[in-house]
Design a protein around this motif. Structure first.
Motif, PDB file in Angstrom:
ATOM      1  N   MET A  85       0.796  -1.228   0.000  1.00  0.00           N
ATOM      2  CA  MET A  85       0.000   0.000   0.000  1.00  0.00           C
ATOM      3  C   MET A  85       0.828   1.277   0.000  1.00  0.00           C
ATOM      4  O   MET A  85       0.268   2.378   0.009  1.00  0.00           O
ATOM      5  CB  MET A  85      -0.955   0.000   1.199  1.00  0.00           C
ATOM      6  N   GLY A  86       2.139   1.165   0.026  1.00  0.00           N
ATOM      7  CA  GLY A  86       2.985   2.341  -0.137  1.00  0.00           C
ATOM      8  C   GLY A  86       2.902   3.359   0.982  1.00  0.00           C
ATOM      9  O   GLY A  86       3.273   4.518   0.802  1.00  0.00           O
ATOM     10  N   ALA A  87       2.420   2.944   2.148  1.00  0.00           N
ATOM     11  CA  ALA A  87       2.268   3.867   3.277  1.00  0.00           C
ATOM     12  C   ALA A  87       2.310   3.068   4.573  1.00  0.00           C
ATOM     13  O   ALA A  87       2.212   1.834   4.567  1.00  0.00           O
ATOM     14  CB  ALA A  87       0.962   4.649   3.175  1.00  0.00           C
ATOM     15  N   PRO A 116      -5.367   2.463  -1.420  1.00  0.00           N
ATOM     16  CA  PRO A 116      -4.748   2.166  -2.721  1.00  0.00           C
ATOM     17  C   PRO A 116      -3.552   1.216  -2.617  1.00  0.00           C
ATOM     18  O   PRO A 116      -2.651   1.423  -1.810  1.00  0.00           O
ATOM     19  CB  PRO A 116      -4.297   3.546  -3.216  1.00  0.00           C
ATOM     20  N   THR A 117      -3.568   0.171  -3.434  1.00  0.00           N
ATOM     21  CA  THR A 117      -2.470  -0.794  -3.499  1.00  0.00           C
ATOM     22  C   THR A 117      -1.762  -0.686  -4.842  1.00  0.00           C
ATOM     23  O   THR A 117      -2.305  -0.150  -5.813  1.00  0.00           O
ATOM     24  CB  THR A 117      -2.977  -2.240  -3.350  1.00  0.00           C
ATOM     25  N   ALA A 284       5.939   0.250  -8.387  1.00  0.00           N
ATOM     26  CA  ALA A 284       5.259   1.259  -9.209  1.00  0.00           C
ATOM     27  C   ALA A 284       6.236   1.924 -10.170  1.00  0.00           C
ATOM     28  O   ALA A 284       5.902   2.201 -11.332  1.00  0.00           O
ATOM     29  CB  ALA A 284       4.598   2.302  -8.310  1.00  0.00           C
ATOM     30  N   SER A 285       7.451   2.159  -9.708  1.00  0.00           N
ATOM     31  CA  SER A 285       8.465   2.789 -10.555  1.00  0.00           C
ATOM     32  C   SER A 285       8.844   1.897 -11.731  1.00  0.00           C
ATOM     33  O   SER A 285       9.097   2.383 -12.838  1.00  0.00           O
ATOM     34  CB  SER A 285       9.706   3.116  -9.715  1.00  0.00           C
ATOM     35  N   ILE A 286       8.873   0.599 -11.508  1.00  0.00           N
ATOM     36  CA  ILE A 286       9.197  -0.336 -12.595  1.00  0.00           C
ATOM     37  C   ILE A 286       8.202  -0.185 -13.738  1.00  0.00           C
ATOM     38  O   ILE A 286       8.570  -0.200 -14.914  1.00  0.00           O
ATOM     39  CB  ILE A 286       9.202  -1.785 -12.066  1.00  0.00           C
ATOM     40  N   PHE A 287       6.925  -0.001 -13.378  1.00  0.00           N
ATOM     41  CA  PHE A 287       5.868   0.098 -14.387  1.00  0.00           C
ATOM     42  C   PHE A 287       5.521   1.546 -14.751  1.00  0.00           C
ATOM     43  O   PHE A 287       4.537   1.785 -15.452  1.00  0.00           O
ATOM     44  CB  PHE A 287       4.609  -0.609 -13.880  1.00  0.00           C
ATOM     45  N   ASN A 288       6.308   2.498 -14.256  1.00  0.00           N
ATOM     46  CA  ASN A 288       6.043   3.910 -14.530  1.00  0.00           C
ATOM     47  C   ASN A 288       4.633   4.327 -14.118  1.00  0.00           C
ATOM     48  O   ASN A 288       3.936   5.051 -14.835  1.00  0.00           O
ATOM     49  CB  ASN A 288       6.275   4.232 -16.012  1.00  0.00           C
ATOM     50  N   LEU A 289       4.212   3.861 -12.948  1.00  0.00           N
ATOM     51  CA  LEU A 289       2.899   4.209 -12.419  1.00  0.00           C
ATOM     52  C   LEU A 289       3.017   5.437 -11.524  1.00  0.00           C
ATOM     53  O   LEU A 289       3.966   5.555 -10.748  1.00  0.00           O
ATOM     54  CB  LEU A 289       2.329   3.041 -11.610  1.00  0.00           C
ATOM     55  N   GLU A 290       2.054   6.309 -11.605  1.00  0.00           N
ATOM     56  CA  GLU A 290       2.057   7.504 -10.767  1.00  0.00           C
ATOM     57  C   GLU A 290       1.534   7.164  -9.375  1.00  0.00           C
ATOM     58  O   GLU A 290       0.456   6.596  -9.222  1.00  0.00           O
ATOM     59  CB  GLU A 290       1.190   8.594 -11.389  1.00  0.00           C
ATOM     60  N   GLN A 291       2.309   7.509  -8.356  1.00  0.00           N
ATOM     61  CA  GLN A 291       1.898   7.230  -6.984  1.00  0.00           C
ATOM     62  C   GLN A 291       0.727   8.107  -6.565  1.00  0.00           C
ATOM     63  O   GLN A 291       0.686   9.288  -6.904  1.00  0.00           O
ATOM     64  CB  GLN A 291       3.052   7.498  -6.010  1.00  0.00           C
ATOM     65  N   PRO A 292      -0.198   7.556  -5.773  1.00  0.00           N
ATOM     66  CA  PRO A 292      -1.218   8.413  -5.165  1.00  0.00           C
ATOM     67  C   PRO A 292      -0.566   9.396  -4.194  1.00  0.00           C
ATOM     68  O   PRO A 292       0.472   9.089  -3.594  1.00  0.00           O
ATOM     69  CB  PRO A 292      -2.112   7.420  -4.410  1.00  0.00           C
ATOM     70  N   GLN A 293      -1.178  10.533  -4.018  1.00  0.00           N
ATOM     71  CA  GLN A 293      -0.620  11.544  -3.116  1.00  0.00           C
ATOM     72  C   GLN A 293      -0.483  11.010  -1.696  1.00  0.00           C
ATOM     73  O   GLN A 293       0.437  11.382  -0.957  1.00  0.00           O
ATOM     74  CB  GLN A 293      -1.505  12.796  -3.139  1.00  0.00           C
ATOM     75  N   VAL A 294      -1.350  10.088  -1.304  1.00  0.00           N
ATOM     76  CA  VAL A 294      -1.360   9.590   0.066  1.00  0.00           C
ATOM     77  C   VAL A 294      -0.203   8.630   0.355  1.00  0.00           C
ATOM     78  O   VAL A 294       0.140   8.396   1.512  1.00  0.00           O
ATOM     79  CB  VAL A 294      -2.721   8.916   0.372  1.00  0.00           C
TER      80      VAL A 294
END
Length: 305
Positions: A85-87, A116-117, A284-294
Motif C-alpha cells: 500500500m505504499g504507506a 490504494p495498493t 510502481a516505478s518499474i511500471f512507470n505508475l504515478e503514486q497516489p498523493q497519500v
C-alpha cells in the motif's frame, strides 16, 4: 512559402516535439514482468548462515539491502499492508498482526473500498494486465485488493502440502505470463513460532524454501520471459526466540533483493534507508505508475541501471 504557411508548419513541429518529449519523459517500463516472492518471518540476520543458493544467486546478479526496516509493530498484516500500500499504518490503518480491516479509518479509499495498493494502480493503468497473488497465510487476501486481481489462490494447508504454492505459482507463470504476481510463503514464520528463530529447524526451512525460489525462477525461464522480468524477494518481519512484534533488530530488519532486467548487478545498498512502504513505490516505478498523493513510499532508484 507564405508567412501563414510557415507559421502553421512551425506550430505543427512544435506540437510534435512536445508530444515526443512528453512520451520520452514518462519513459518505458523497466520490465514487462515483476515476480514478487515474500517469505513471512524471514529475518535478514539469517542470510549469512542460510543455505540458500538460489536466493544468493539473485543477490549476486542484482541489488540488495539487509537493512530494510519493518513498520511497528513488527507483525504480519501491518507490514504486508505497508509493502503493498505504499504507506504506513498511520495512513492505511492496518495496525495489528491479523488485521482484516483497518483499525484506524484509512486516509483514502479507492473505488474498491480499500486503501490504494500497487495492484490497483497497475489495474487502473492497464485494465488488461494479468495480475495475480498466491499465498499460504490467509491474511494476505485482506491486504492486496483482490478486486484488482486477475487471479488469487490460497493454499489451504501448507504444512500438509508444502510444495503446492510453488507448483501452482509455476503453472500460473508459464500459462499466463503475469505482468505482476505476488507469491507469499508462510514457512519461516510458522517455524519461528513453533521451533524458534535462528535455530537448526529455522535454517532447514529456509533451505527448503530456497528450492521453491529456484522453482519459480525456472518457471519464468520456461515461460520464455526471463529477459523481461524483475524478481523481488523480501519479507514482512524477522523474529527472535519464538515470536516477533517487538523492537529488536532481529525482528525489525528484513532483506530486500531485486534482480533482473535493468537492475544493477552486485549492488549492496545497506547505507541507504529503506522501509516496507518503499517496496510498493519501487514496483510502481518499474511500471512507470504515478503514486497516489497519500503514499509516502520512495522508489529505490539506485537499483536501476
Amino acid at each position: 512559402m507564405n508567412r501563414q504557411t510557415l507559421l502553421t508548419l512551425l506550430t505543427i513541429f512544435a506540437l510534435l516535439f512536445s508530444l515526443s518529449f512528453s512520451c520520452n519523459a514518462k519513459g518505458k517500463d523497466k520490465a514487462k514482468h515483476v515476480v514478487f516472492i515474500g517469505l513471512d518471518g524471514w529475518g535478514a540476520y539469517s542470510l549469512p548462515k542460510a543455505d540458500m543458493p538460489n536466493v544468493k544467486k539473485l543477490m549476486e546478479d542484482g541489488a540488495y539491502t539487509l537493512k530494510k526496516r519493518s513498520a511497528l509493530p513488527s507483525s504480519s498484516a501491518i507490514n504486508w499492508a505497508s509493502m503493498f500500500m505504499g504507506a504506513g499504518p498511520e495512513l492505511h490503518g492496518y495496525t495489528e498482526w491479523g488485521s482484516k480491516t483497518p483499525e484506524l479509518p484509512s486516509r483514502v479509499l479507492n473505488k474498491n473500498g480499500i486503501f490504494p495498493t500497487v495492484f490497483q494502480l497497475l489495474r487502473d493503468a492497464r485494465p488488461e494486465a494479468e495480475i495475480g497473488c498466491l499465498y499460504e497465510w490467509e491474511g494476505i487476501k485482506y491486504l492486496v485488493d483482490t478486486l484488482s486481481m486477475s487471479y488469487h489462490y490460497h493454499v489451504a494447508d501448507c504444512n500438509k502440502a508444502p510444495k503446492e504454492l510453488g507448483n501452482v505459482a509455476s503453472s500460473y507463470i508459464k500459462e499466463k505470463h503475469p505482468a505482476l504476481v505476488a507469491i507469499c510463503y508462510d514457512g519461516p514464520d510458522h517455524t519461528g513460532h513453533t521451533e524458534g528463530h535462528d535455530t537448526p529447524a529455522y535454517y532447514e526451512k529456509l533451505k527448503e524454501l530456497d528450492t521453491y525460489v529456484g522453482q519459480i525462477v525456472q518457471a519464468v525461464k520456461d515461460a520464455g520471459i526471463l529477459d523481461d522480468t524483475i524478481f523481488i524477494l523480501t519479507s514482512d518481519h524477522g523474529g527472535i526466540n519464538k515470536g516477533h512484534g517487538g523492537k529488536t533488530m532481529q525482528e525489525m530488519e528484513t532483506a530486500f533483493i531485486i534482480s533482473g532486467k535493468n537492475i544493477k548487478k552486485g549492488l549492496r545498498f545497506d547505507d541507504m534507508s529503506m522501509m516496507q512502504y518503499d517496496v510498493a513505490s519501487t514496483i510502481a516505478s518499474i511500471f512507470n505508475l504515478e503514486q497516489p498523493q497519500v503514499w509516502i513510499g520512495r522508489p529505490m532508484k539506485m537499483v536501476f541501471k
